[in-house]
Scaffold this motif. Structure first.
Motif, PDB file in Angstrom:
ATOM      1  N   ARG A 113      -1.697  10.699  -1.003  1.00  0.00           N
ATOM      2  CA  ARG A 113      -0.899  10.697   0.226  1.00  0.00           C
ATOM      3  C   ARG A 113      -1.646   9.984   1.361  1.00  0.00           C
ATOM      4  O   ARG A 113      -1.027   9.382   2.238  1.00  0.00           O
ATOM      5  CB  ARG A 113      -0.581  12.128   0.631  1.00  0.00           C
ATOM      6  N   THR A 114      -2.971  10.052   1.338  1.00  0.00           N
ATOM      7  CA  THR A 114      -3.755   9.315   2.325  1.00  0.00           C
ATOM      8  C   THR A 114      -3.526   7.814   2.167  1.00  0.00           C
ATOM      9  O   THR A 114      -3.323   7.094   3.151  1.00  0.00           O
ATOM     10  CB  THR A 114      -5.251   9.636   2.165  1.00  0.00           C
ATOM     11  N   LEU A 115      -3.559   7.339   0.922  1.00  0.00           N
ATOM     12  CA  LEU A 115      -3.283   5.922   0.664  1.00  0.00           C
ATOM     13  C   LEU A 115      -1.872   5.560   1.117  1.00  0.00           C
ATOM     14  O   LEU A 115      -1.652   4.496   1.731  1.00  0.00           O
ATOM     15  CB  LEU A 115      -3.454   5.632  -0.826  1.00  0.00           C
ATOM     16  N   GLN A 116      -0.928   6.421   0.828  1.00  0.00           N
ATOM     17  CA  GLN A 116       0.449   6.177   1.252  1.00  0.00           C
ATOM     18  C   GLN A 116       0.536   6.106   2.779  1.00  0.00           C
ATOM     19  O   GLN A 116       1.236   5.255   3.336  1.00  0.00           O
ATOM     20  CB  GLN A 116       1.345   7.297   0.721  1.00  0.00           C
ATOM     21  N   GLY A 117      -0.178   6.986   3.473  1.00  0.00           N
ATOM     22  CA  GLY A 117      -0.173   6.975   4.929  1.00  0.00           C
ATOM     23  C   GLY A 117      -0.802   5.724   5.514  1.00  0.00           C
ATOM     24  O   GLY A 117      -0.360   5.219   6.557  1.00  0.00           O
ATOM     25  N   ILE A 118      -1.840   5.205   4.857  1.00  0.00           N
ATOM     26  CA  ILE A 118      -2.458   3.958   5.317  1.00  0.00           C
ATOM     27  C   ILE A 118      -1.425   2.835   5.302  1.00  0.00           C
ATOM     28  O   ILE A 118      -1.373   2.005   6.211  1.00  0.00           O
ATOM     29  CB  ILE A 118      -3.671   3.603   4.434  1.00  0.00           C
ATOM     30  N   GLY A 119      -0.591   2.800   4.272  1.00  0.00           N
ATOM     31  CA  GLY A 119       0.469   1.797   4.239  1.00  0.00           C
ATOM     32  C   GLY A 119       1.527   2.044   5.287  1.00  0.00           C
ATOM     33  O   GLY A 119       1.981   1.116   5.973  1.00  0.00           O
ATOM     34  N   ALA A 120       1.913   3.316   5.467  1.00  0.00           N
ATOM     35  CA  ALA A 120       2.959   3.645   6.432  1.00  0.00           C
ATOM     36  C   ALA A 120       2.557   3.285   7.847  1.00  0.00           C
ATOM     37  O   ALA A 120       3.409   2.940   8.677  1.00  0.00           O
ATOM     38  CB  ALA A 120       3.293   5.137   6.350  1.00  0.00           C
ATOM     39  N   GLY A 121       1.245   3.345   8.158  1.00  0.00           N
ATOM     40  CA  GLY A 121       0.791   3.017   9.500  1.00  0.00           C
ATOM     41  C   GLY A 121       1.120   1.597   9.922  1.00  0.00           C
ATOM     42  O   GLY A 121       1.219   1.315  11.122  1.00  0.00           O
ATOM     43  N   GLY A 122       1.297   0.692   8.962  1.00  0.00           N
ATOM     44  CA  GLY A 122       1.604  -0.690   9.305  1.00  0.00           C
ATOM     45  C   GLY A 122       3.083  -1.009   9.365  1.00  0.00           C
ATOM     46  O   GLY A 122       3.461  -2.108   9.791  1.00  0.00           O
ATOM     47  N   LEU A 123       3.938  -0.080   8.954  1.00  0.00           N
ATOM     48  CA  LEU A 123       5.361  -0.386   8.890  1.00  0.00           C
ATOM     49  C   LEU A 123       5.984  -0.467  10.285  1.00  0.00           C
ATOM     50  O   LEU A 123       6.651  -1.449  10.626  1.00  0.00           O
ATOM     51  CB  LEU A 123       6.086   0.657   8.038  1.00  0.00           C
ATOM     52  N   PHE A 124       5.781   0.568  11.109  1.00  0.00           N
ATOM     53  CA  PHE A 124       6.406   0.595  12.427  1.00  0.00           C
ATOM     54  C   PHE A 124       5.930  -0.560  13.304  1.00  0.00           C
ATOM     55  O   PHE A 124       6.725  -1.295  13.882  1.00  0.00           O
ATOM     56  CB  PHE A 124       6.120   1.917  13.124  1.00  0.00           C
ATOM     57  N   VAL A 125       4.602  -0.712  13.413  1.00  0.00           N
ATOM     58  CA  VAL A 125       4.068  -1.717  14.319  1.00  0.00           C
ATOM     59  C   VAL A 125       4.443  -3.124  13.868  1.00  0.00           C
ATOM     60  O   VAL A 125       4.715  -4.008  14.683  1.00  0.00           O
ATOM     61  CB  VAL A 125       2.539  -1.558  14.463  1.00  0.00           C
ATOM     62  N   SER A 126       4.495  -3.355  12.570  1.00  0.00           N
ATOM     63  CA  SER A 126       4.860  -4.682  12.063  1.00  0.00           C
ATOM     64  C   SER A 126       6.322  -5.002  12.341  1.00  0.00           C
ATOM     65  O   SER A 126       6.660  -6.122  12.747  1.00  0.00           O
ATOM     66  CB  SER A 126       4.581  -4.770  10.563  1.00  0.00           C
ATOM     67  N   VAL A 127       7.202  -4.029  12.126  1.00  0.00           N
ATOM     68  CA  VAL A 127       8.631  -4.256  12.383  1.00  0.00           C
ATOM     69  C   VAL A 127       8.870  -4.562  13.855  1.00  0.00           C
ATOM     70  O   VAL A 127       9.611  -5.495  14.204  1.00  0.00           O
ATOM     71  CB  VAL A 127       9.457  -3.037  11.936  1.00  0.00           C
ATOM     72  N   LEU A 128       8.242  -3.805  14.754  1.00  0.00           N
ATOM     73  CA  LEU A 128       8.413  -4.048  16.184  1.00  0.00           C
ATOM     74  C   LEU A 128       7.935  -5.441  16.569  1.00  0.00           C
ATOM     75  O   LEU A 128       8.592  -6.150  17.340  1.00  0.00           O
ATOM     76  CB  LEU A 128       7.651  -2.989  16.984  1.00  0.00           C
ATOM     77  N   ALA A 129       6.786  -5.854  16.038  1.00  0.00           N
ATOM     78  CA  ALA A 129       6.250  -7.171  16.367  1.00  0.00           C
ATOM     79  C   ALA A 129       7.102  -8.289  15.778  1.00  0.00           C
ATOM     80  O   ALA A 129       7.294  -9.331  16.414  1.00  0.00           O
ATOM     81  CB  ALA A 129       4.817  -7.279  15.858  1.00  0.00           C
ATOM     82  N   ILE A 130       7.634  -8.095  14.575  1.00  0.00           N
ATOM     83  CA  ILE A 130       8.489  -9.113  13.955  1.00  0.00           C
ATOM     84  C   ILE A 130       9.756  -9.321  14.773  1.00  0.00           C
ATOM     85  O   ILE A 130      10.168 -10.460  15.036  1.00  0.00           O
ATOM     86  CB  ILE A 130       8.827  -8.703  12.509  1.00  0.00           C
TER      87      ILE A 130
ATOM     88  N   LEU B 137       0.825  -1.204   0.000  1.00  0.00           N
ATOM     89  CA  LEU B 137       0.000   0.000   0.000  1.00  0.00           C
ATOM     90  C   LEU B 137       0.864   1.260   0.000  1.00  0.00           C
ATOM     91  O   LEU B 137       0.545   2.245  -0.686  1.00  0.00           O
ATOM     92  CB  LEU B 137      -0.921   0.005   1.225  1.00  0.00           C
ATOM     93  N   PHE B 138       1.954   1.235   0.746  1.00  0.00           N
ATOM     94  CA  PHE B 138       2.859   2.379   0.780  1.00  0.00           C
ATOM     95  C   PHE B 138       3.460   2.641  -0.597  1.00  0.00           C
ATOM     96  O   PHE B 138       3.566   3.794  -1.042  1.00  0.00           O
ATOM     97  CB  PHE B 138       3.967   2.125   1.798  1.00  0.00           C
ATOM     98  N   LEU B 139       3.834   1.583  -1.303  1.00  0.00           N
ATOM     99  CA  LEU B 139       4.433   1.742  -2.623  1.00  0.00           C
ATOM    100  C   LEU B 139       3.409   2.216  -3.650  1.00  0.00           C
ATOM    101  O   LEU B 139       3.715   3.074  -4.491  1.00  0.00           O
ATOM    102  CB  LEU B 139       5.058   0.417  -3.071  1.00  0.00           C
ATOM    103  N   VAL B 140       2.208   1.666  -3.612  1.00  0.00           N
ATOM    104  CA  VAL B 140       1.164   2.127  -4.537  1.00  0.00           C
ATOM    105  C   VAL B 140       0.856   3.595  -4.279  1.00  0.00           C
ATOM    106  O   VAL B 140       0.728   4.406  -5.222  1.00  0.00           O
ATOM    107  CB  VAL B 140      -0.102   1.267  -4.387  1.00  0.00           C
ATOM    108  N   GLY B 141       0.749   3.969  -2.994  1.00  0.00           N
ATOM    109  CA  GLY B 141       0.509   5.372  -2.659  1.00  0.00           C
ATOM    110  C   GLY B 141       1.629   6.277  -3.128  1.00  0.00           C
ATOM    111  O   GLY B 141       1.382   7.395  -3.598  1.00  0.00           O
ATOM    112  N   SER B 142       2.875   5.810  -3.022  1.00  0.00           N
ATOM    113  CA  SER B 142       4.016   6.596  -3.488  1.00  0.00           C
ATOM    114  C   SER B 142       3.964   6.781  -4.997  1.00  0.00           C
ATOM    115  O   SER B 142       4.225   7.885  -5.510  1.00  0.00           O
ATOM    116  CB  SER B 142       5.331   5.897  -3.103  1.00  0.00           C
ATOM    117  N   ALA B 143       3.634   5.717  -5.723  1.00  0.00           N
ATOM    118  CA  ALA B 143       3.613   5.778  -7.185  1.00  0.00           C
ATOM    119  C   ALA B 143       2.562   6.769  -7.678  1.00  0.00           C
ATOM    120  O   ALA B 143       2.842   7.630  -8.524  1.00  0.00           O
ATOM    121  CB  ALA B 143       3.351   4.386  -7.763  1.00  0.00           C
ATOM    122  N   VAL B 144       1.333   6.665  -7.154  1.00  0.00           N
ATOM    123  CA  VAL B 144       0.280   7.552  -7.644  1.00  0.00           C
ATOM    124  C   VAL B 144       0.485   8.989  -7.144  1.00  0.00           C
ATOM    125  O   VAL B 144       0.093   9.947  -7.832  1.00  0.00           O
ATOM    126  CB  VAL B 144      -1.116   7.027  -7.248  1.00  0.00           C
ATOM    127  N   SER B 145       1.135   9.175  -5.973  1.00  0.00           N
ATOM    128  CA  SER B 145       1.451  10.530  -5.515  1.00  0.00           C
ATOM    129  C   SER B 145       2.415  11.207  -6.480  1.00  0.00           C
ATOM    130  O   SER B 145       2.299  12.397  -6.778  1.00  0.00           O
ATOM    131  CB  SER B 145       2.061  10.500  -4.109  1.00  0.00           C
TER     132      SER B 145
END
Length: 533
Positions: A119-136, A98-106
């Motif tokens: 940018r909203t779509l890009q932010g929706i993807g970015a919201g999962g990056l931090f929490v996923s990395v911490l949990a992994i 989602l972050f990459l698709v948002g970046s491309a269309v932005s």
């Protein structure tokens, strides 16, 4: 909330140790994903004046950042729950995609409205990056082993903060502003491929209860508040039906959110945390810091490029002292707190220094020497860095161990919410004052049909007659002063709250008990920056 924090459970017995090379590859991919998410905020800020000059709609420019922050902040808890249900790897891959698709269309946007939507779509993807990395990391390593990887977040943040403005300026000058978004694609594809091929985690068997009512009401309240702050006094009058309606929506959905959290089995924000004064104060100071510090780069970039005439590349270089001050203050304060176990006076010093920095920044005009501008920004950056990781340390220090995930999420969310509201309110203040100053300083017809929203573009400014260009520069400088003056009352509130904070020594959780002696905490690893936790 999301999966248990790294310090709350041992690695699952079903997980077979991955080869050392594979582990290193996964960690490198995770850190690159965090770098992309952090870099995005810094790199876009430098390009905003050029974006406004190309797309117009100066009154909407703050939403390029605001939409991203809202989307990422309200989706972060959702990703934690989805990871519990479907596994960290799948959720992480979806977030990256989602972050990459948002970046491309932005990067392909043809209007400010399109850019905000993308940018909203890009932010929706970015919201999962931090929490996923911490949990992994929490699933791959034991708490003590994982601590060194959390410490790497500070270096990743430093790299993104220091490199972002300069990279944004270079890309904008040499290519175009579109490339501040498109640059994410090749790096993101590498992350996607590495995670897909190298990350192996056991399947998730635990089902979590998602607080749908909490997510919905919180998101609605945040959007309503942000629209109210952005439109009030600019697009609509403060007593207009639109603004009063948004205020009513924010109040009603806020009340519904509180009611939902009281009933939820796993609430987004556990309300019992606020019974502890240290947590409540940390949240309040974090909110104040978000309002003031995280929105400053947008307006400083406007000052440097329009008032001083610097190119986007040079403005990125001029902004480096503020980023350097932020990172240096964060790293140094974190190390000292780790050694001493004491933290209270750092947020106090942050708020006090921020007041001085904001007052100095409010005095800048077209005649301010560049050396003074750099000194003011350095001081402001130091103020921002002094509270970055301290507030999370303080909040988690007195919280029950089972609530540590909620503590991190709440402090980070309130900082992001403060940033969202701060950018919107300050943008409204700036735009109103700029409109008045341009009308007062520039005679009718002097712009020769040039759209006022395009005046932040170097190409447009260079075509204006010298007296008109000077009037534009003075108008921008006069409009930016009230922005920084408006930050002072917010910082005063933060200072008062920080002075009330208890200076409870940091405790160690390495041995499994929240009541471990404070002295053991001196050797504990430093916390990651608050915005990354």
């Amino acid at each position: 909330m999301s999966a248990p924090t790294t310090g709350s459970h041992p690695p699952q017995s079903g997980a077979s140790p991955a080869p050392d090379t594979r582990i290193k590859t996964v960690i490198a991919a995770c850190m690159l994903a965090i770098f992309l998410a952090m870099l995005d905020a810094q790199i876009v800020a430098t390009a905003l004046p050029r974006i406004v000059g190309d797309l117009g709609d100066l009154d909407l420019f703050a939403w390029v950042t605001t939409a991203y922050i809202i989307a990422s902040s309200v989706t972060t808890p959702v990703y934690g729950k989805l990871g519990d249900l479907f596994g960290r790897k799948k959720v992480f891959l979806v977030a990256i995609a989602l972050f990459l698709v948002g970046s491309a269309v932005s990067g392909l946007a043809q209007s400010m409205e399109q850019l905000i939507l993308f940018r909203t779509l890009q932010g929706i993807g970015a919201g999962g990056l931090f929490v996923s990395v911490l949990a992994i990391i929490g699933e791959l390593f034991s708490p003590r082993e994982g601590a060194k990887y959390f410490n790497m977040f500070g270096m990743v943040f430093a790299g993104a903060a220091l490199a972002g403005p300069a990279i944004g300026g270079v890309l904008t000058d040499l290519l175009s502003w579109h490339w501040v978004f498109l640059i994410n694609l090749p790096l993101g594809v590498v992350v996607l491929a590495l995670v897909a091929s190298c990350l192996h985690l056991p399947p998730r068997s635990r089902r979590a209860h998602i607080d749908y009512a909490g997510f919905t009401t919180l998101s609605t309240a945040v959007v309503a508040l942000t629209l109210l702050a952005s439109w009030g006094g600019v697009k609509y009058g403060w007593t207009s039906p639109q603004i009063l309606g948004l205020g009513a929506v924010a109040l009603v959905t806020g009340a519904l959110f509180v009611a939902a959290e009281r009933r939820a089995a796993e609430p987004v924000i556990p309300l019992h945390l606020f019974r502890d004064s240290t947590f409540g104060i940390s949240v309040l100071v974090s909110f104040a810091a978000g309002i003031v510090f995280l929105g400053a780069v947008n307006f400083l970039a406007l000052y440097i490029q329009v008032v001083t005439g610097a190119s986007p590349t040079l403005s990125g270089v001029v902004l480096l002292p503020m980023m350097f001050g932020l990172v240096a203050a964060s790293v140094v304060s974190g190390r000292i707190i780790t050694q001493t176990g004491r933290y209270k006076w750092y947020p106090v010093l942050s708020m006090a220094t921020g007041i001085v920095g904001a007052l100095l920044l409010s005095t800048m005009d077209t005649g301010t020497p560049q050396g003074l501008v750099i000194a003011y920004m350095l001081l402001f950056g130091i103020a921002a860095g002094l509270n970055m990781q301290v507030l999370t340390m303080a909040a988690q220090n007195t919280a029950p161990r089972d609530d540590i995930g909620a503590v991190h999420a709440t402090v980070a969310f309130t900082r992001q919410l403060g940033s969202t509201l701060g950018i919107s309110v300050f943008a409204a203040v700036f735009y109103n004052r700029l409109t008045e100053e341009l009308a007062r300083r520039i005679p009718a017809g002097a712009l020769g049909g040039v759209d006022r929203d395009a005046l932040s573009s170097h190409e447009v400014l260079d075509e204006l007659a010298a007296p008109v260009r000077e009037a534009v520069e003075n108008a921008y400088a006069a409009a930016l002063g009230p922005v920084f003056l408006g930050a002072v009352p917010v910082l005063l509130v933060g200072l008062g709250a920080a002075l009330l904070m208890r200076n409870t020594p940091l405790r160690s959780w390495d041995h499994g008990s929240p009541e471990d002696s404070p002295e053991e905490s001196a050797g504990a690893p430093a916390e990651a920056p608050a915005d990354q936790r």
